[in-house]
Design a protein around this motif. Sequence first.
Motif, PDB file in Angstrom:
ATOM      1  N   PHE A  58       0.647  -1.272  -0.087  1.00  0.00           N
ATOM      2  CA  PHE A  58      -0.102  -0.052  -0.040  1.00  0.00           C
ATOM      3  C   PHE A  58       0.983   1.391  -0.061  1.00  0.00           C
ATOM      4  O   PHE A  58       0.362   2.406  -0.557  1.00  0.00           O
ATOM      5  CB  PHE A  58      -0.992  -0.100   1.023  1.00  0.00           C
ATOM      6  CG  PHE A  58      -2.346  -0.987   0.871  1.00  0.00           C
ATOM      7  CD1 PHE A  58      -2.989  -0.872   0.067  1.00  0.00           C
ATOM      8  CD2 PHE A  58      -2.543  -1.930   1.736  1.00  0.00           C
ATOM      9  CE1 PHE A  58      -4.045  -1.460  -0.594  1.00  0.00           C
ATOM     10  CE2 PHE A  58      -3.596  -2.948   1.580  1.00  0.00           C
ATOM     11  CZ  PHE A  58      -4.510  -2.640   0.301  1.00  0.00           C
ATOM     12  N   GLU A  94       3.588   1.599  -1.802  1.00  0.00           N
ATOM     13  CA  GLU A  94       3.841   1.826  -3.294  1.00  0.00           C
ATOM     14  C   GLU A  94       2.662   2.346  -4.001  1.00  0.00           C
ATOM     15  O   GLU A  94       2.828   3.419  -4.755  1.00  0.00           O
ATOM     16  CB  GLU A  94       4.079   0.285  -3.697  1.00  0.00           C
ATOM     17  CG  GLU A  94       4.686   0.556  -5.132  1.00  0.00           C
ATOM     18  CD  GLU A  94       3.493   0.455  -6.390  1.00  0.00           C
ATOM     19  OE1 GLU A  94       3.842   1.109  -7.394  1.00  0.00           O
ATOM     20  OE2 GLU A  94       2.486  -0.167  -6.082  1.00  0.00           O
ATOM     21  N   ARG A 146       1.784   6.386  -6.021  1.00  0.00           N
ATOM     22  CA  ARG A 146       1.668   6.198  -7.453  1.00  0.00           C
ATOM     23  C   ARG A 146       0.824   7.616  -7.900  1.00  0.00           C
ATOM     24  O   ARG A 146       0.533   8.213  -7.180  1.00  0.00           O
ATOM     25  CB  ARG A 146       0.659   5.196  -7.897  1.00  0.00           C
ATOM     26  CG  ARG A 146       0.945   3.787  -7.668  1.00  0.00           C
ATOM     27  CD  ARG A 146      -0.171   2.888  -8.200  1.00  0.00           C
ATOM     28  NE  ARG A 146       0.348   1.508  -7.810  1.00  0.00           N
ATOM     29  CZ  ARG A 146      -0.618   0.432  -7.680  1.00  0.00           C
ATOM     30  NH1 ARG A 146      -1.809   0.788  -8.110  1.00  0.00           N
ATOM     31  NH2 ARG A 146      -0.164  -0.740  -7.399  1.00  0.00           N
ATOM     32  N   PRO A 147       0.893   8.041  -9.402  1.00  0.00           N
ATOM     33  CA  PRO A 147       0.131   8.980  -9.670  1.00  0.00           C
ATOM     34  C   PRO A 147      -1.116   9.124  -9.360  1.00  0.00           C
ATOM     35  O   PRO A 147      -1.847   9.990  -8.850  1.00  0.00           O
ATOM     36  CB  PRO A 147       0.429   9.004 -11.151  1.00  0.00           C
ATOM     37  CG  PRO A 147       1.618   8.169 -11.464  1.00  0.00           C
ATOM     38  CD  PRO A 147       1.713   7.205 -10.439  1.00  0.00           C
ATOM     39  N   ILE A 148      -1.944   7.998  -9.451  1.00  0.00           N
ATOM     40  CA  ILE A 148      -3.287   7.846  -8.938  1.00  0.00           C
ATOM     41  C   ILE A 148      -3.357   6.803  -7.666  1.00  0.00           C
ATOM     42  O   ILE A 148      -3.061   5.639  -7.814  1.00  0.00           O
ATOM     43  CB  ILE A 148      -4.145   7.490 -10.044  1.00  0.00           C
ATOM     44  CG1 ILE A 148      -4.303   8.589 -11.021  1.00  0.00           C
ATOM     45  CG2 ILE A 148      -5.900   6.901  -9.441  1.00  0.00           C
ATOM     46  CD1 ILE A 148      -5.207   7.942 -12.396  1.00  0.00           C
ATOM     47  N   LYS A 154      -4.894   5.129  -5.704  1.00  0.00           N
ATOM     48  CA  LYS A 154      -6.279   4.842  -5.029  1.00  0.00           C
ATOM     49  C   LYS A 154      -6.512   3.431  -5.637  1.00  0.00           C
ATOM     50  O   LYS A 154      -6.258   3.257  -6.790  1.00  0.00           O
ATOM     51  CB  LYS A 154      -7.464   5.481  -5.559  1.00  0.00           C
ATOM     52  CG  LYS A 154      -8.636   5.549  -4.911  1.00  0.00           C
ATOM     53  CD  LYS A 154      -9.709   6.574  -5.335  1.00  0.00           C
ATOM     54  CE  LYS A 154     -10.965   6.289  -4.938  1.00  0.00           C
ATOM     55  NZ  LYS A 154     -11.591   6.999  -3.498  1.00  0.00           N
ATOM     56  N   VAL A 155      -7.071   2.431  -4.865  1.00  0.00           N
ATOM     57  CA  VAL A 155      -7.365   1.052  -5.476  1.00  0.00           C
ATOM     58  C   VAL A 155      -8.893   0.840  -5.239  1.00  0.00           C
ATOM     59  O   VAL A 155      -9.480   1.367  -4.237  1.00  0.00           O
ATOM     60  CB  VAL A 155      -6.399  -0.185  -4.847  1.00  0.00           C
ATOM     61  CG1 VAL A 155      -5.048  -0.173  -5.261  1.00  0.00           C
ATOM     62  CG2 VAL A 155      -6.543  -0.128  -3.349  1.00  0.00           C
TER      63      VAL A 155
END
Lengths: 312, 181
Positions: free
Chosen positions: A30, A32, A36-38, A40-41
């Motif tokens: 998480f 990582e 990220r640029p976005i 959210k998962v």
Amino acid sequence: MKTLSVDHLLGIKYLKEDDLHLIFETADHFKEVINRPIKKVPSLRDVTIANLFFENSTRTKLSFELAEKRLSADILNFSAAQSSVKKGETLIDTVNNILAMKVDMVVMRHPNPGAAEFLSKNVDACIVNAGDGTHEHPTQALLDAYSIREKFGEVAGKRIVIVGDILHSRVALSNIFALNMLGAEVKICGPKSLLPKHIESLGVKVEPDLKKALRWCDAANMLRVQNERMDKSYFPSIREYTQLYGLTLPLLQSLRKEITILHPGPMNRGVEISSEVADSDQAIILDQVENGVAIRMAVIYLLASKLIKPQA
Amino acid sequence: MPPKLLLNAQQIDILLHRLACQLIEHHGDFSNCVLIGLQPRGVYLLDRLVALLQGEYNINALRQGKLDITFFRDDFRRSEKPHAASSNEMNVPIEGKDIVFIDDVLYTGRSIRAALTAIESYGRPKSIELLNLIDRRFSRDLPIQPDYVGRQIDALQNDKVTVEWTATHKEDAVYLLKDSV
């Protein structure tokens, strides 16, 4: 994949060492994700979480809220100040009313020790303890241990000193449980009036001298003096406390070794920690805040995986 | 019932060469292409194709990444146990690039659906293609088809198809495990 041995996160003392490692490994992933640029998962898009804060909180509340949003959960925020609790509603009634709105998980902070465990036995939802009085604050201890693991590679064998108001600190108790479980050596340091009696029975040693404690340790966790929980005077003056237990730059430099400084926040700059130390390279205080989101995502994700499966 | 050998090392080697040549045919010098191996098992196929493209076909400007789809799966809270996540190695920009997803076996297509969502976290590619060593045809849950296929096979719903690589096993092989029930 392994799963947690518990269905609620009530305190570190209810967990096993494997649970801690599983949470850390999940948090690595998480961490990582949130870089990220976005960030959210979609994992928890069909899970609803209520954040019940019966006591003030800034970073824990924001951190949980962000962790839940990063996992795509729907969230409800509740703080006692604007609620029917003021009108005399009981805790169970308040929570059951919220659960009637089809909530799956409850994150709760409460001033009474044991409130989270009480709730877990009386309502039908997954409970995450976000701090219960002077008892436990498990996610803080997890993120502290995770930050130590990140800094040193592992927690086992590391020497950690917890400094300050141990008596009123749920952070201290959860930290002691977590660090002991992970195989660290733990000392506590503070004025005698702020150390609980028989604290050694938890497997920690007491070191009243701050300089000796700092020379011994690899990392020091500087706790805040919790004036709001003090019903009487525990030390003569803030000035005296600072002189004996405040971490200053000259003291840090006099150690002739580099130690890592943690602080769970909120900091009283100039009391338990000076501004120069808080802003120094040795302090990992802001790393702790970032890690807090990853750890809370991991805890919520792992607990959500144990929720009742959606019906076909 | 013992596992049935579907492809031996020599057959796999021929397929890998053909897949590498098809990639060269479509992507030329790979200047706008990024090869993305899907974790966990697609990365072995990615590594083999990259080694082949670099070693045998002198394509040196390859860009590659490894994508984990665990948190994008649609069976969270529906499978018996949560799936273990693998690491993401997406250190290559994908904005405006031609992506090729690489995975060993295409079955229901749900992993690819998850990968199509997961890749959006890193940017907006120009196009996305799919390369599979094995295509289990007639078993798709979603309208997803591969662009490059090593071998199409027919297997029943509860059968298992496993791909073994020299990186993890004795030699390259593809097996079919029949459902014993």
